[in-house]
Write a protein that holds these residues in place. Structure first.
Motif, mmCIF file in Angstrom:
data_model
loop_
_atom_site.group_PDB
_atom_site.id
_atom_site.type_symbol
_atom_site.label_atom_id
_atom_site.label_comp_id
_atom_site.label_asym_id
_atom_site.label_seq_id
_atom_site.Cartn_x
_atom_site.Cartn_y
_atom_site.Cartn_z
ATOM 1 N N THR A 57 -1.616 7.162 4.858
ATOM 2 C CA THR A 57 -2.119 6.144 5.776
ATOM 3 C C THR A 57 -0.996 5.186 6.168
ATOM 4 O O THR A 57 -0.027 5.013 5.437
ATOM 5 C CB THR A 57 -3.285 5.356 5.135
ATOM 6 O OG1 THR A 57 -3.714 4.359 6.066
ATOM 7 C CG2 THR A 57 -2.875 4.683 3.845
ATOM 8 N N TRP A 106 0.857 -1.183 0.000
ATOM 9 C CA TRP A 106 0.000 0.000 0.000
ATOM 10 C C TRP A 106 0.891 1.230 0.000
ATOM 11 O O TRP A 106 1.541 1.525 0.989
ATOM 12 C CB TRP A 106 -0.881 -0.021 1.241
ATOM 13 C CG TRP A 106 -2.039 0.902 1.179
ATOM 14 C CD1 TRP A 106 -2.039 2.227 1.500
ATOM 15 C CD2 TRP A 106 -3.368 0.585 0.806
ATOM 16 N NE1 TRP A 106 -3.286 2.744 1.352
ATOM 17 C CE2 TRP A 106 -4.131 1.752 0.923
ATOM 18 C CE3 TRP A 106 -3.999 -0.580 0.380
ATOM 19 C CZ2 TRP A 106 -5.489 1.796 0.640
ATOM 20 C CZ3 TRP A 106 -5.343 -0.533 0.102
ATOM 21 C CH2 TRP A 106 -6.077 0.638 0.230
ATOM 22 N N THR A 149 -1.693 2.097 6.472
ATOM 23 C CA THR A 149 -2.181 0.817 5.964
ATOM 24 C C THR A 149 -1.145 0.203 5.029
ATOM 25 O O THR A 149 -0.748 0.800 4.047
ATOM 26 C CB THR A 149 -3.508 1.003 5.203
ATOM 27 O OG1 THR A 149 -4.453 1.574 6.097
ATOM 28 C CG2 THR A 149 -4.026 -0.324 4.692
ATOM 29 N N VAL A 198 -3.199 -1.618 11.780
ATOM 30 C CA VAL A 198 -2.243 -1.494 10.675
ATOM 31 C C VAL A 198 -0.937 -0.939 11.207
ATOM 32 O O VAL A 198 -0.935 -0.265 12.230
ATOM 33 C CB VAL A 198 -2.799 -0.577 9.553
ATOM 34 C CG1 VAL A 198 -4.032 -1.184 8.941
ATOM 35 C CG2 VAL A 198 -3.074 0.824 10.052
#
Length: 93
Positions: A37, A32, A39, A83
């Motif tokens: 983020t 990702w 994540t 995450v």
């Protein structure tokens, strides 16, 4: 999930085993690539012992191995529901 922040003093008879951070992190994002983020996911690091939750699990196991003279309530919290989802390869297998 138990606490996001530190536990207030005197909340429990014993308190410990809290992981010190979410790392380790791989040198680069694995799947990702959005910098907005945290994540990400993938097989990293090589062993469970390198994971932040390993220390917490070890501490909890040590507490369960002690002798107690009365019933007790034990709470254990882990970081890896969050995450980034980096775990050793064996958990993907």
């Amino acid at each position: 999930k138990v606490f996001h922040k530190r536990v207030a003093d005197a909340s429990f008879d014993k308190y410990g085993g809290r992981a010190k951070g979410f790392g380790p992190y791989p040198p680069e994002r694995m799947k990702w690539h959005d910098p907005r983020t945290n994540t990400d996911w993938g097989a990293f690091p090589d062993s469970d012992e390198q994971m932040p939750d390993f220390e917490s699990a070890q501490w909890l196991a040590e507490q369960l191995g002690e002798d107690y003279d009365k019933p007790f309530f034990m709470v254990g919290g882990f970081l890896r529901p969050h995450v980034p989802w980096h775990v050793p390869q064996k958990w993907f297998d």
